[in-house]
Design a protein around this motif. Structure first.
Motif, mmCIF file in Angstrom:
data_model
loop_
_atom_site.group_PDB
_atom_site.id
_atom_site.type_symbol
_atom_site.label_atom_id
_atom_site.label_comp_id
_atom_site.label_asym_id
_atom_site.label_seq_id
_atom_site.Cartn_x
_atom_site.Cartn_y
_atom_site.Cartn_z
ATOM 1 N N GLU A 117 0.803 -1.227 0.000
ATOM 2 C CA GLU A 117 0.000 0.000 0.000
ATOM 3 C C GLU A 117 0.838 1.280 0.000
ATOM 4 O O GLU A 117 0.337 2.357 0.295
ATOM 5 C CB GLU A 117 -0.981 -0.009 1.174
ATOM 6 N N GLU A 118 2.114 1.177 -0.313
ATOM 7 C CA GLU A 118 2.998 2.339 -0.444
ATOM 8 C C GLU A 118 3.436 2.435 -1.901
ATOM 9 O O GLU A 118 3.650 1.421 -2.556
ATOM 10 C CB GLU A 118 4.222 2.157 0.463
ATOM 11 N N THR A 119 3.557 3.668 -2.409
ATOM 12 C CA THR A 119 4.010 3.868 -3.784
ATOM 13 C C THR A 119 5.407 4.454 -3.768
ATOM 14 O O THR A 119 5.643 5.516 -3.192
ATOM 15 C CB THR A 119 3.048 4.809 -4.541
ATOM 16 N N LEU A 120 6.340 3.740 -4.401
ATOM 17 C CA LEU A 120 7.739 4.176 -4.487
ATOM 18 C C LEU A 120 8.017 4.709 -5.888
ATOM 19 O O LEU A 120 7.505 4.193 -6.870
ATOM 20 C CB LEU A 120 8.676 3.009 -4.164
ATOM 21 N N LYS A 121 8.873 5.732 -5.967
ATOM 22 C CA LYS A 121 9.238 6.363 -7.240
ATOM 23 C C LYS A 121 10.623 5.912 -7.654
ATOM 24 O O LYS A 121 11.572 6.027 -6.878
ATOM 25 C CB LYS A 121 9.203 7.889 -7.093
ATOM 26 N N TYR A 122 10.747 5.424 -8.886
ATOM 27 C CA TYR A 122 12.027 4.929 -9.417
ATOM 28 C C TYR A 122 12.364 5.685 -10.697
ATOM 29 O O TYR A 122 11.556 5.742 -11.631
ATOM 30 C CB TYR A 122 11.944 3.434 -9.721
ATOM 31 N N LEU A 123 13.558 6.250 -10.743
ATOM 32 C CA LEU A 123 14.051 6.998 -11.902
ATOM 33 C C LEU A 123 14.899 6.112 -12.792
ATOM 34 O O LEU A 123 15.732 5.341 -12.306
ATOM 35 C CB LEU A 123 14.897 8.194 -11.437
ATOM 36 N N ALA A 124 14.700 6.215 -14.114
ATOM 37 C CA ALA A 124 15.544 5.491 -15.074
ATOM 38 C C ALA A 124 16.958 6.026 -14.980
ATOM 39 O O ALA A 124 17.178 7.232 -15.034
ATOM 40 C CB ALA A 124 14.998 5.676 -16.491
ATOM 41 N N ILE A 125 17.927 5.134 -14.827
ATOM 42 C CA ILE A 125 19.333 5.522 -14.723
ATOM 43 C C ILE A 125 19.977 5.271 -16.085
ATOM 44 O O ILE A 125 20.168 4.129 -16.491
ATOM 45 C CB ILE A 125 20.064 4.722 -13.629
#
Length: 128
Positions: A117-125
């Motif tokens: 129930e948590e949303t994590l943000k991931y950036l393209a490296i």
């Protein structure tokens, strides 16, 4: 004689100007992906996963400050690999198997992952 020289100089100048033009040419910029080994060499504790051949990383300050909206689900984490740096698509080193991967409406270079129930943000490296 001076009239001929004048016309030759004008013709030469026109040829030089048109020959040095960039019109009609296109420039291609290539962006290469960085692999898991490179990311983990720089930061062994990095939380990463691979999707569509690209490594995505979380806990980046400026990305965490963005207000993003989940769009469509594009995948799931299918494998967890915390033993080595040989990654395949939908593989993570910290996310649990089954975590859902979503695109973000506002940005193409950030994916959102839903875990407990948590949303994590991931950036393209990528390197460019």
């Amino acid at each position: 004689m001076t009239k001929k020289l004048f016309y030759v100089l004008i013709a030469s100048a026109l040829l030089m100007i048109s020959g040095c033009s960039n019109e009609g040419e296109t420039t291609t910029v290539t962006i290469d992906s960085i692999d898991a080994e490179e990311v983990l060499k720089l930061n062994p504790d990095a939380d990463i996963f691979q999707y569509d051949g690209v490594i995505y990383k979380t806990n980046i300050d400026w990305v965490e400050e963005l207000s993003l909206t989940k769009d469509v689900q594009i995948g799931d984490i299918v494998t967890r690999n915390d033993a080595n740096t040989d990654f395949n698509d939908e593989m993570s080193n910290k996310l649990p198997v089954g975590a859902k991967i979503f695109s973000a409406k506002e940005r193409e270079d950030i994916l959102l992952v839903e875990v407990n129930e948590e949303t994590l943000k991931y950036l393209a490296i990528v390197e460019g």
